[in-house]
Design a protein around this motif. Structure first.
Motif, PDB file in Angstrom:
ATOM      1  N   GLY A 110       0.559  -1.187   0.337  1.00 17.33           N
ATOM      2  CA  GLY A 110       0.041  -0.085   0.100  1.00 17.33           C
ATOM      3  C   GLY A 110       1.116   1.041   0.170  1.00 17.33           C
ATOM      4  O   GLY A 110       2.218   1.311  -0.028  1.00 17.33           O
ATOM      5  N   ASP A 111       0.300   1.960  -0.278  1.00 12.65           N
ATOM      6  CA  ASP A 111       0.852   4.031  -0.341  1.00 12.65           C
ATOM      7  C   ASP A 111       0.522   4.176   0.668  1.00 12.65           C
ATOM      8  O   ASP A 111       1.733   4.174   1.915  1.00 12.65           O
ATOM      9  N   LYS A 112      -0.082   5.342   1.058  1.00 16.22           N
ATOM     10  CA  LYS A 112      -0.669   6.032   2.483  1.00 16.22           C
ATOM     11  C   LYS A 112      -1.032   4.356   3.568  1.00 16.22           C
ATOM     12  O   LYS A 112      -1.722   5.162   4.379  1.00 16.22           O
TER      13      LYS A 112
END
Length: 122
Positions: A24-26
């Motif tokens: 995941g990114d954020k």
């Protein structure tokens, strides 16, 4: 409890599976896992991390008394069955495996060790 979890249609139990990466990114979007040398990404929206259920006490098995779960047996002062050896945290037979309890038990073990060393100097 385990049976209830296994019967739930909201839970998938993955035995003998190794977690490789939180994806995941954020925000968390997946979990890369490996089972039988095959990797896949599970779509998830969150992850709960726990150190583990089984204590890592193999190193002490030939020296210290362990209970049936492999936990090091300690008394109320974190003393083991061997004079001068103290243990604390999730590897011991103290109930309620929580970080705050482990930290307190570590402090108790340190104080008990200090007391032991102070008395042995006399």
């Amino acid at each position: 409890m385990r049976e209830k979890v296994e019967r739930s249609d909201k839970v998938t139990v993955l035995n003998n599976t190794k977690t490789l990466e939180i994806v995941g990114d954020k925000m968390v979007s997946g979990l890369r896992v490996e089972k039988d040398k095959e990797q896949k990404i599970l779509k998830v929206r969150g992850v709960f991390i726990e150190i583990g259920y089984m204590p890592n006490s193999d190193f002490a098995a030939e020296v210290l008394k362990l209970n049936e779960r492999g936990e090091i047996v300690v008394d109320d002062r974190n003393r083991t069955n061997v004079l001068g050896i103290f243990a604390a945290g999730d590897v011991t037979d103290v109930p309620q495996k929580q970080i705050i309890i482990a930290a307190g038990e570590g402090a108790k073990a340190a104080l008990s060790a200090y007391e032991y060393l102070a008395k042995s100097k006399q």
